[in-house]
Design an enzyme around this catalytic site. Sequence first.
Site, PDB file in Angstrom:
ATOM      1  N   ASN A   1      29.149   2.783 -23.376  1.00 28.28           N
ATOM      2  CA  ASN A   1      27.719   2.580 -23.642  1.00 28.28           C
ATOM      3  C   ASN A   1      26.849   3.561 -22.857  1.00 28.28           C
ATOM      4  O   ASN A   1      27.070   3.773 -21.671  1.00 28.28           O
ATOM      5  CB  ASN A   1      27.314   1.155 -23.256  1.00 28.28           C
ATOM      6  CG  ASN A   1      28.070   0.108 -24.057  1.00 28.28           C
ATOM      7  OD1 ASN A   1      28.381   0.331 -25.225  1.00 28.28           O
ATOM      8  ND2 ASN A   1      28.373  -1.017 -23.428  1.00 28.28           N
TER       9      ASN A   1
ATOM     10  N   GLN B   1      -7.663  -2.184  -4.678  1.00 30.58           N
ATOM     11  CA  GLN B   1      -6.410  -2.230  -3.925  1.00 30.58           C
ATOM     12  C   GLN B   1      -5.215  -2.353  -4.890  1.00 30.58           C
ATOM     13  O   GLN B   1      -4.094  -2.011  -4.540  1.00 30.58           O
ATOM     14  CB  GLN B   1      -6.452  -3.404  -2.945  1.00 30.58           C
ATOM     15  CG  GLN B   1      -5.254  -3.513  -2.043  1.00 30.58           C
ATOM     16  CD  GLN B   1      -5.521  -4.434  -0.861  1.00 30.58           C
ATOM     17  OE1 GLN B   1      -6.193  -4.073   0.086  1.00 30.58           O
ATOM     18  NE2 GLN B   1      -5.019  -5.649  -0.952  1.00 30.58           N
TER      19      GLN B   1
ATOM     20  N   ASN C   1     -13.063   2.998   3.278  1.00 25.12           N
ATOM     21  CA  ASN C   1     -13.217   3.357   1.860  1.00 25.12           C
ATOM     22  C   ASN C   1     -12.884   4.825   1.589  1.00 25.12           C
ATOM     23  O   ASN C   1     -12.156   5.139   0.650  1.00 25.12           O
ATOM     24  CB  ASN C   1     -14.635   3.019   1.382  1.00 25.12           C
ATOM     25  CG  ASN C   1     -14.867   1.521   1.374  1.00 25.12           C
ATOM     26  OD1 ASN C   1     -13.926   0.746   1.496  1.00 25.12           O
ATOM     27  ND2 ASN C   1     -16.121   1.112   1.250  1.00 25.12           N
TER      28      ASN C   1
ATOM     29  N   LYS D   1      -2.450   0.675  -6.237  1.00 25.59           N
ATOM     30  CA  LYS D   1      -1.308   1.322  -5.598  1.00 25.59           C
ATOM     31  C   LYS D   1       0.050   0.897  -6.135  1.00 25.59           C
ATOM     32  O   LYS D   1       0.861   1.739  -6.532  1.00 25.59           O
ATOM     33  CB  LYS D   1      -1.356   1.094  -4.087  1.00 25.59           C
ATOM     34  CG  LYS D   1      -2.454   1.896  -3.444  1.00 25.59           C
ATOM     35  CD  LYS D   1      -2.631   1.554  -1.987  1.00 25.59           C
ATOM     36  CE  LYS D   1      -4.065   1.780  -1.577  1.00 25.59           C
ATOM     37  NZ  LYS D   1      -5.023   0.879  -2.261  1.00 25.59           N
TER      38      LYS D   1
ATOM     39  N   SER E   1      -2.308  -5.595   2.029  1.00 23.65           N
ATOM     40  CA  SER E   1      -1.637  -4.609   1.183  1.00 23.65           C
ATOM     41  C   SER E   1      -0.540  -3.867   1.950  1.00 23.65           C
ATOM     42  O   SER E   1       0.100  -2.970   1.405  1.00 23.65           O
ATOM     43  CB  SER E   1      -2.654  -3.604   0.633  1.00 23.65           C
ATOM     44  OG  SER E   1      -3.432  -3.049   1.679  1.00 23.65           O
TER      45      SER E   1
ATOM     46  N   SER F   1      32.222  -2.285 -21.444  1.00 23.45           N
ATOM     47  CA  SER F   1      31.838  -3.662 -21.744  1.00 23.45           C
ATOM     48  C   SER F   1      32.788  -4.587 -21.008  1.00 23.45           C
ATOM     49  O   SER F   1      33.946  -4.261 -20.793  1.00 23.45           O
ATOM     50  CB  SER F   1      31.926  -3.896 -23.252  1.00 23.45           C
ATOM     51  OG  SER F   1      32.154  -5.260 -23.516  1.00 23.45           O
TER      52      SER F   1
ATOM     53  N   THR G   1      14.174  13.384 -41.431  1.00 23.80           N
ATOM     54  CA  THR G   1      12.872  12.723 -41.534  1.00 23.80           C
ATOM     55  C   THR G   1      13.211  11.311 -41.992  1.00 23.80           C
ATOM     56  O   THR G   1      14.196  11.108 -42.718  1.00 23.80           O
ATOM     57  CB  THR G   1      11.936  13.393 -42.561  1.00 23.80           C
ATOM     58  OG1 THR G   1      12.551  13.322 -43.844  1.00 23.80           O
ATOM     59  CG2 THR G   1      11.658  14.852 -42.210  1.00 23.80           C
TER      60      THR G   1
ATOM     61  N   GLU H   1      19.509   3.966 -22.513  1.00 25.69           N
ATOM     62  CA  GLU H   1      18.828   2.722 -22.894  1.00 25.69           C
ATOM     63  C   GLU H   1      17.819   2.308 -21.829  1.00 25.69           C
ATOM     64  O   GLU H   1      16.729   1.823 -22.130  1.00 25.69           O
ATOM     65  CB  GLU H   1      19.854   1.605 -23.106  1.00 25.69           C
ATOM     66  CG  GLU H   1      20.775   1.857 -24.295  1.00 25.69           C
ATOM     67  CD  GLU H   1      22.001   0.948 -24.255  1.00 25.69           C
ATOM     68  OE1 GLU H   1      21.831  -0.273 -24.364  1.00 25.69           O
ATOM     69  OE2 GLU H   1      23.117   1.471 -24.082  1.00 25.69           O
TER      70      GLU H   1
HETATM   71  N1  ARG Z   1      -6.373  -1.799   1.713  1.00 22.41           N
HETATM   72  C1  ARG Z   1      -7.582  -1.378   1.078  1.00 22.41           C
HETATM   73  C2  ARG Z   1      -7.228  -0.737  -0.266  1.00 22.41           C
HETATM   74  O1  ARG Z   1      -6.098  -0.587  -0.527  1.00 22.41           O
HETATM   75  C3  ARG Z   1      -8.331  -0.446   1.928  1.00 22.41           C
HETATM   76  C4  ARG Z   1      -9.798  -0.399   1.684  1.00 22.41           C
HETATM   77  C5  ARG Z   1     -10.488  -1.498   2.305  1.00 22.41           C
HETATM   78  N2  ARG Z   1     -11.871  -1.339   2.288  1.00 22.41           N
HETATM   79  C6  ARG Z   1     -12.689  -2.368   2.413  1.00 22.41           C
HETATM   80  N3  ARG Z   1     -13.958  -2.156   2.350  1.00 22.41           N
HETATM   81  N4  ARG Z   1     -12.238  -3.576   2.565  1.00 22.41           N
HETATM   82  O2  ARG Z   1      -8.067  -0.400  -1.076  1.00 22.41           O
END
Ligand code: ARG
Length: 464
Positions: A288, A325, A113, A328, A26, A280, A158, A293
Amino acid sequence: MDDKGMLIRGRFAQRLAQVMEQINASIGFDRKMAMQDIAGSLAHAEMLSHQQIISADDFAAIRGGLEQIREEIREGRFTFSVALEDIHMNVESRLGELIGAQSGRLHTARSRNDQVATSFRLWVRDAHDRASALVLELIGALLDLAERNATTIMPGFTHLQSAQPVTFGHHLMAYVEMFGRDHARLCDSRARMNESPLGAAALAGTSFPIDRAFSATALGFDRPMHNSLDAVSDRDFAIEYLAAASLTMTHLSRFAEEIVLWMSPQFRFIQLSDAWTTGSSIMPQKRNPDAAELIRGKTGRVTGSLVGLLTVMKALPLTFSKDMQEDKEQTFDASETLELCLQAMIGMIGDLTPVPERMLAAAGAAHSTATDLADWLTRVIGMPFREAHHVTGRLVRLADERGCSLEQLPLAAMQEVDPRVNDDVYGVLGVENSVQSRRSLGGTSPERVRDEIARWRSKVQVQA
Ligand code: ARG
């Protein structure tokens, strides 16, 4: 085998398959939380030292290392590694390079975690704050424009059919109400989310004598969360943020749609300058309102993010699953989109100029004061409203037959429809009079609009 990626792979002999690494990592997106991750680690290390779980010497080394990493990241000198999976492991690994074995004490009484839950919460809290500030700025821009247009008359619609005349200021103040609620929703969600997951560890808490209130305070949280399982698995705060963002985008999109309509040659109620319009490639006459938009179009992304995260979470058992994950990227994208759109709307509102004569002409068209006539027949002549509605309908038909407006009907013609009509009726038929007369609370009359502008100005001052 190089040891990148082996930080937590003590029990594994082989490294990850390349595609496994790719789906697992990630770092490509969660590097955006680098500052929050480091803040969380600093607070955690300080707490560990305060509780004498690590020595003051270890803490000093860890703090020095983390501060250096923060500089490296800020200055773009940090090398992020995909093999190290995420921002948390990238920082921890670099800390090891910088200070050696002492770095390993940072992860005492902590898990990734609660670490990720903390970093992400801090990030989403910042996103709340940025959005709130922009929404207030937008409200300020609307108040300024409404003030200048408290007496500008336009048609109220309306079914997108001209219904009754209103003031442009009143129309704008309707959006102030909407964005005011959006601001309240952001404040509300921010207050609810401001609790610390740190110290929940992997899921069950820890046997170390930690002080969760200490790290919570250090991070600006109001208190620690009270259930370790909930602390690591809760993503309500992001969902609530996305819900508030989606509704804000929905309001932006409705206003954007009106800008598009008002900019069209058929309406020509407003103008935007060159700074806020595009041309345009083939039709030289075009101007525009692309930003409007795009705001309308981007609304789908933010709503999509909300639905996306709800869907990620809907069947997850307690506690952490790697699915999470996926919280995000969509949240990052939604906040970037929301902030850009808020800025664009603030810019357009500052730029746009109304074309009052076009608005006024449209306001007077299509017998828009027919309700005023019916109200007059009820209030002054004493007809039951339903009868007044019927008589007005016949007068409208008569005006249509003669191809004129209601106020152009001669009194004699009106009296043929109903002999009780008298000369005073002309006093209510003009759009000016119509607008002036709607003085009920929340009504469109200029004095009411000015009252509301004043009320909002003092409200915004308190919140800013
Ligand atoms: N990169 C992970 C996330 O975005 C971090 C948590 C990872 N925890 C684990 N037990 N593998 O959630």
